[in-house]
Write a protein that holds these residues in place. Structure first.
Motif, PDB file in Angstrom:
ATOM      1  N   ARG A   3      11.998  11.928  14.338  1.00  0.00           N
ATOM      2  CA  ARG A   3      11.037  12.923  13.957  1.00  0.00           C
ATOM      3  C   ARG A   3       9.676  11.953  13.797  1.00  0.00           C
ATOM      4  O   ARG A   3       9.822  10.677  14.119  1.00  0.00           O
ATOM      5  CB  ARG A   3      11.573  12.933  12.259  1.00  0.00           C
ATOM      6  N   THR A   4       8.868  12.732  13.839  1.00  0.00           N
ATOM      7  CA  THR A   4       7.425  11.883  14.057  1.00  0.00           C
ATOM      8  C   THR A   4       6.775  11.643  12.685  1.00  0.00           C
ATOM      9  O   THR A   4       6.957  12.250  11.478  1.00  0.00           O
ATOM     10  CB  THR A   4       6.300  12.834  14.326  1.00  0.00           C
ATOM     11  N   ARG A   5       6.435  10.323  12.240  1.00  0.00           N
ATOM     12  CA  ARG A   5       5.966   9.847  10.909  1.00  0.00           C
ATOM     13  C   ARG A   5       4.446  10.235  10.890  1.00  0.00           C
ATOM     14  O   ARG A   5       3.546   9.770  11.952  1.00  0.00           O
ATOM     15  CB  ARG A   5       5.995   8.314  10.853  1.00  0.00           C
ATOM     16  N   THR A   6       3.917  10.916  10.144  1.00  0.00           N
ATOM     17  CA  THR A   6       2.357  11.607   9.953  1.00  0.00           C
ATOM     18  C   THR A   6       1.934  11.224   8.706  1.00  0.00           C
ATOM     19  O   THR A   6       2.517  11.789   7.590  1.00  0.00           O
ATOM     20  CB  THR A   6       2.630  12.950  10.557  1.00  0.00           C
ATOM     21  N   PRO A   7       0.911  10.739   8.567  1.00  0.00           N
ATOM     22  CA  PRO A   7       0.257  10.497   7.260  1.00  0.00           C
ATOM     23  C   PRO A   7      -0.225  11.789   6.657  1.00  0.00           C
ATOM     24  O   PRO A   7      -0.618  12.660   7.349  1.00  0.00           O
ATOM     25  CB  PRO A   7      -1.059   9.664   7.544  1.00  0.00           C
ATOM     26  N   VAL A   8      -0.035  12.023   5.565  1.00  0.00           N
ATOM     27  CA  VAL A   8      -0.381  13.151   5.000  1.00  0.00           C
ATOM     28  C   VAL A   8      -1.975  13.526   4.944  1.00  0.00           C
ATOM     29  O   VAL A   8      -2.439  14.656   5.139  1.00  0.00           O
ATOM     30  CB  VAL A   8      -0.032  13.292   3.345  1.00  0.00           C
ATOM     31  N   VAL A   9      -2.869  12.304   4.993  1.00  0.00           N
ATOM     32  CA  VAL A   9      -4.287  12.394   5.071  1.00  0.00           C
ATOM     33  C   VAL A   9      -4.735  11.278   6.028  1.00  0.00           C
ATOM     34  O   VAL A   9      -4.529  10.200   5.825  1.00  0.00           O
ATOM     35  CB  VAL A   9      -4.956  12.512   3.878  1.00  0.00           C
ATOM     36  N   ALA A  10      -4.933  11.621   7.182  1.00  0.00           N
ATOM     37  CA  ALA A  10      -5.415  10.717   8.226  1.00  0.00           C
ATOM     38  C   ALA A  10      -6.657   9.682   7.626  1.00  0.00           C
ATOM     39  O   ALA A  10      -7.485  10.205   7.127  1.00  0.00           O
ATOM     40  CB  ALA A  10      -5.679  11.362   9.530  1.00  0.00           C
ATOM     41  N   GLY A  11      -6.301   8.393   7.727  1.00  0.00           N
ATOM     42  CA  GLY A  11      -7.691   7.570   7.824  1.00  0.00           C
ATOM     43  C   GLY A  11      -7.742   7.116   6.257  1.00  0.00           C
ATOM     44  O   GLY A  11      -8.581   6.339   5.826  1.00  0.00           O
ATOM     45  N   TRP A  12      -6.750   7.296   5.368  1.00  0.00           N
ATOM     46  CA  TRP A  12      -6.767   6.900   4.080  1.00  0.00           C
ATOM     47  C   TRP A  12      -5.922   5.541   3.899  1.00  0.00           C
ATOM     48  O   TRP A  12      -6.019   5.252   2.739  1.00  0.00           O
ATOM     49  CB  TRP A  12      -6.180   8.079   3.019  1.00  0.00           C
ATOM     50  N   PHE A  13      -4.989   5.346   4.777  1.00  0.00           N
ATOM     51  CA  PHE A  13      -4.358   4.158   4.701  1.00  0.00           C
ATOM     52  C   PHE A  13      -3.684   3.775   5.975  1.00  0.00           C
ATOM     53  O   PHE A  13      -3.648   4.532   6.897  1.00  0.00           O
ATOM     54  CB  PHE A  13      -2.996   4.515   3.577  1.00  0.00           C
ATOM     55  N   VAL A  14      -3.407   2.481   6.030  1.00  0.00           N
ATOM     56  CA  VAL A  14      -2.861   1.839   7.523  1.00  0.00           C
ATOM     57  C   VAL A  14      -1.878   1.004   7.081  1.00  0.00           C
ATOM     58  O   VAL A  14      -1.700   0.293   5.933  1.00  0.00           O
ATOM     59  CB  VAL A  14      -3.963   1.231   8.208  1.00  0.00           C
ATOM     60  N   GLY A  15      -0.934   0.627   8.222  1.00  0.00           N
ATOM     61  CA  GLY A  15      -0.138  -0.690   8.070  1.00  0.00           C
ATOM     62  C   GLY A  15       1.330  -0.283   7.755  1.00  0.00           C
ATOM     63  O   GLY A  15       1.456   0.900   7.222  1.00  0.00           O
ATOM     64  N   GLU A  16       2.151  -1.206   7.430  1.00  0.00           N
ATOM     65  CA  GLU A  16       3.595  -0.977   7.106  1.00  0.00           C
ATOM     66  C   GLU A  16       3.950  -2.070   6.271  1.00  0.00           C
ATOM     67  O   GLU A  16       3.319  -3.040   6.378  1.00  0.00           O
ATOM     68  CB  GLU A  16       4.337  -0.401   8.107  1.00  0.00           C
ATOM     69  N   ARG A  17       4.834  -1.694   5.325  1.00  0.00           N
ATOM     70  CA  ARG A  17       5.620  -2.926   4.467  1.00  0.00           C
ATOM     71  C   ARG A  17       4.345  -3.822   3.967  1.00  0.00           C
ATOM     72  O   ARG A  17       3.789  -3.330   3.048  1.00  0.00           O
ATOM     73  CB  ARG A  17       6.501  -3.449   5.265  1.00  0.00           C
TER      74      ARG A  17
END
Length: 148
Positions: A3-17
């Motif tokens: 499955r593709t991981r897709t932000p609910v709103v692009a550009g509002w957050f970045v990174g992981e953990r």
């Protein structure tokens, strides 16, 4: 099939953990910080306007307010009646360095019983919804120092 991981709103957050951050914008004239981000103009009514620069927001803040959402929203809000309603906790978090309050869901397992006004929380990556093709990612808040 993955499955593709897709932000609910692009550009509002970045990174992981550990490097996960919300992204805001700062006005070059009045230094006001905005979240959600503002890309067109400074929202400060007393500012003549300046360039807006993307800035990562603080990872930690203090609980300003919180509540639980136990019931499906009433009309005119649209929710899919075929999907089960899952209660969740909402937290308003004050980011003192940016002088703003950011609303978001609590991380899974965090309830209103776990929270108190003024306690330190941190932003973490989360999942808003999953379907057969997509994992819709978002931000969530959890008490600082707690690991999932």
């Amino acid at each position: 099939m993955s499955r593709t991981r897709t932000p609910v709103v692009a550009g509002w957050f970045v990174g992981e953990r550990d490097d996960f951050r919300l992204l805001g914008t700062r006005c070059s004239v009045c230094t006001s910080v905005f979240f959600p981000r503002e890309d067109a103009h400074c929202r400060n009514p007393e500012c003549p306007g300046g360039n807006l620069e993307e800035v990562p927001l603080s990872r930690c803040g203090r609980v300003w307010s919180y509540t639980d959402s136990r019931y499906r929203p009433p009309s005119p809000y649209v929710t899919d009646p075929e999907l089960p309603w899952e209660p969740h906790t909402l937290i308003a978090v004050e980011l003192s360095a940016e002088r703003l309050v950011v609303l978001g869901q609590a991380a899974p397992g965090v309830t209103v019983a776990d929270l108190a006004v003024g306690m330190e929380v941190e932003v973490v990556p989360g999942v808003l919804h999953e379907d057969a093709e997509t994992i819709w990612t978002t931000w969530q808040w959890r008490p600082a120092g707690v690991t999932a």
